[in-house]
Motif scaffolding. Structure first.
Motif, PDB file in Angstrom:
ATOM      1  N   UNK A   1     -26.510-119.208  34.551  1.00 18.01           N
ATOM      2  CA  UNK A   1     -25.519-119.364  33.493  1.00 18.01           C
ATOM      3  C   UNK A   1     -26.121-119.076  32.126  1.00 18.01           C
ATOM      4  N   UNK A   2     -27.383-119.490  31.945  1.00 18.06           N
ATOM      5  CA  UNK A   2     -28.046-119.250  30.676  1.00 18.06           C
ATOM      6  C   UNK A   2     -28.214-117.779  30.395  1.00 18.06           C
ATOM      7  N   UNK A   3     -28.543-117.008  31.435  1.00 21.44           N
ATOM      8  CA  UNK A   3     -28.726-115.572  31.236  1.00 21.44           C
ATOM      9  C   UNK A   3     -27.401-114.913  30.868  1.00 21.44           C
ATOM     10  N   UNK A   4     -26.325-115.311  31.520  1.00 19.20           N
ATOM     11  CA  UNK A   4     -25.017-114.743  31.206  1.00 19.20           C
ATOM     12  C   UNK A   4     -24.597-115.099  29.788  1.00 19.20           C
TER      13      UNK A   4
ATOM     14  N   UNK B   1     -26.534-112.127  22.425  1.00 22.32           N
ATOM     15  CA  UNK B   1     -27.491-111.090  22.036  1.00 22.32           C
ATOM     16  C   UNK B   1     -26.748-109.823  21.607  1.00 22.32           C
ATOM     17  N   UNK B   2     -25.734-109.437  22.367  1.00 18.85           N
ATOM     18  CA  UNK B   2     -24.965-108.235  22.017  1.00 18.85           C
ATOM     19  C   UNK B   2     -24.272-108.411  20.677  1.00 18.85           C
ATOM     20  N   UNK B   3     -23.647-109.568  20.456  1.00 15.13           N
ATOM     21  CA  UNK B   3     -22.929-109.811  19.203  1.00 15.13           C
ATOM     22  C   UNK B   3     -23.883-109.792  18.010  1.00 15.13           C
TER      23      UNK B   3
ATOM     24  N   UNK C   1     -14.419-106.905  21.488  1.00 12.41           N
ATOM     25  CA  UNK C   1     -14.737-105.990  22.590  1.00 12.41           C
ATOM     26  C   UNK C   1     -15.894-106.550  23.412  1.00 12.41           C
ATOM     27  N   UNK C   2     -16.880-107.130  22.726  1.00 11.72           N
ATOM     28  CA  UNK C   2     -18.014-107.743  23.438  1.00 11.72           C
ATOM     29  C   UNK C   2     -17.560-108.920  24.287  1.00 11.72           C
ATOM     30  N   UNK C   3     -16.644-109.750  23.761  1.00  7.73           N
ATOM     31  CA  UNK C   3     -16.137-110.868  24.551  1.00  7.73           C
ATOM     32  C   UNK C   3     -15.404-110.368  25.795  1.00  7.73           C
ATOM     33  N   UNK C   4     -14.564-109.355  25.612  1.00  9.61           N
ATOM     34  CA  UNK C   4     -13.742-108.859  26.718  1.00  9.61           C
ATOM     35  C   UNK C   4     -14.598-108.220  27.806  1.00  9.61           C
ATOM     36  N   UNK C   5     -15.698-107.594  27.430  1.00  7.65           N
ATOM     37  CA  UNK C   5     -16.511-106.882  28.411  1.00  7.65           C
ATOM     38  C   UNK C   5     -17.581-107.759  29.048  1.00  7.65           C
ATOM     39  N   UNK C   6     -18.128-108.716  28.290  1.00  8.16           N
ATOM     40  CA  UNK C   6     -19.330-109.399  28.767  1.00  8.16           C
ATOM     41  C   UNK C   6     -19.183-110.907  28.926  1.00  8.16           C
ATOM     42  N   UNK C   7     -18.155-111.534  28.346  1.00  8.65           N
ATOM     43  CA  UNK C   7     -17.986-112.976  28.561  1.00  8.65           C
ATOM     44  C   UNK C   7     -17.095-113.182  29.769  1.00  8.65           C
ATOM     45  N   UNK C   8     -17.657-113.790  30.780  1.00 12.21           N
ATOM     46  CA  UNK C   8     -17.037-113.791  32.100  1.00 12.21           C
ATOM     47  C   UNK C   8     -15.672-114.450  32.123  1.00 12.21           C
ATOM     48  N   UNK C   9     -15.531-115.644  31.498  1.00 14.04           N
ATOM     49  CA  UNK C   9     -14.256-116.348  31.584  1.00 14.04           C
ATOM     50  C   UNK C   9     -13.146-115.605  30.840  1.00 14.04           C
ATOM     51  N   UNK C  10     -13.475-115.044  29.671  1.00 10.29           N
ATOM     52  CA  UNK C  10     -12.470-114.277  28.925  1.00 10.29           C
ATOM     53  C   UNK C  10     -12.107-112.999  29.677  1.00 10.29           C
ATOM     54  N   UNK C  11     -13.105-112.360  30.267  1.00  2.00           N
ATOM     55  CA  UNK C  11     -12.828-111.133  31.026  1.00  2.00           C
ATOM     56  C   UNK C  11     -11.914-111.409  32.211  1.00  2.00           C
ATOM     57  N   UNK C  12     -12.138-112.516  32.913  1.00  2.00           N
ATOM     58  CA  UNK C  12     -11.293-112.861  34.059  1.00  2.00           C
ATOM     59  C   UNK C  12      -9.854-113.131  33.627  1.00  2.00           C
TER      60      UNK C  12
END
Length: 289
Positions: free
Chosen positions: A199-202, A208-210, A256-267
């Motif tokens: 979870x920490x890595x995710x 880091x991207x933001x 865009x970073x949230x939509x692509x890389x944050x798992x709960x928002x992407x789902x």
């Protein structure tokens, strides 16, 4: 018409629509009502304000000369500084979550999260906007070089240093956790030891991207600030246009970073915008009565 006034509308529109979608999604989906998403919502609101206020103000006051005073520009600067302080607040939250994962719930209580988010909005309001408004109204004079330099250091130099150092610590800690978990998985002889991520890595990946996008977009701004502080040089109009263009670009990149890389928002995005399955036609045998 400058290239800035032609191209600047696109990132501003993306910043407004993208961050509005993030706020709406988190507010309307109970599964997204988590403490980390409080910080994302606050940052999205600040980025929405940047997209909605900053470029239109520059266009109306700079290109069209429709502004009678500079109070609108002060509000635009307030939105920018609020975005920076909210990014620092979100980074602090992720640093605690990754550095102290077992104590995160105890350390980042609802009360502390609320205080941090409130400070992210109050600090630029009290230390920048109110003094600037006082100066615009002629009630005080706060435009000397020492005070301007202090504001630049407080809202531009120090946040960038904080984000750079904290993000480096996040990357180091997340890498160490990933290696440790991979070693444990290999010792337990799992079939696919690298399939799952911690979870920490995710969580580290998103922040880091933001932060990298933020530092990239503000590189020219930092360059001009250092030039002003050290050599008292004023940036050219071309440099100012580049800085003004990348400010809404940063605010547009975050959702865009949230939509692509944050798992709960992407789902939740996938669930919301997934196409409904087309009903299969019934066979003639089943329709015959």
């Amino acid at each position: 018409m400058s290239w800035f006034y032609i191209l600047g509308w696109f990132p501003s529109i993306v910043a407004v629509s993208g961050n509005a979608l993030v706020v709406f999604l988190i507010a309307s989906k109970p599964r997204l009502h988590t403490r980390p998403n409080w910080f994302i919502t606050s940052l999205a609101l600040a980025d929405f304000a940047v997209g909605f206020i900053y470029f239109p103000t520059n266009f109306l006051c700079g290109e069209r000369s429709l502004c009678k005073n500079e109070i609108a520009q002060d509000i635009a600067v307030l939105a920018i500084y609020s975005s920076i302080t909210n990014l620092c607040a979100m980074t602090t939250d992720r640093y605690i979550a990754i550095k102290e994962p077992l104590r995160y719930v105890a350390l980042m209580t609802s009360r502390r999260a609320t205080i941090i988010i409130a400070l992210a909005w109050l600090i630029p309001l009290i230390l920048d906007y109110i003094p600037a408004l006082c100066t615009r109204l002629g009630k005080c004079y706060l435009e000397n070089k020492a005070l301007v330099s202090t504001k630049m250091i407080l809202f531009e130099i120090l946040p960038c240093l904080f984000l750079l150092i904290t993000t480096t610590q996040i990357i180091t800690t997340a890498t160490r956790h990933r290696r440790r978990n991979a070693l444990l998985n290999s010792q337990l002889q799992y079939n696919k030891p690298n399939r799952q991520r911690t979870k920490g890595h995710a969580a580290a990946k998103v922040i880091v991207i933001v932060v990298v996008v933020f530092l990239s977009c503000y590189f020219v701004e930092l360059y001009s600030v250092v030039g002003f502080l050290v050599f008292s040089s004023t940036p050219s109009k071309e440099v100012k246009d580049v800085i003004s263009f990348f400010i809404p670009v940063n605010s547009a990149a975050n959702p865009i970073a949230y939509a692509l890389f944050k798992r709960d928002i992407r789902k939740e995005l996938q669930k919301t915008y997934r196409k409904h399955p087309v009903p299969r036609p019934r066979s003639s045998a089943s329709t015959a009565v």
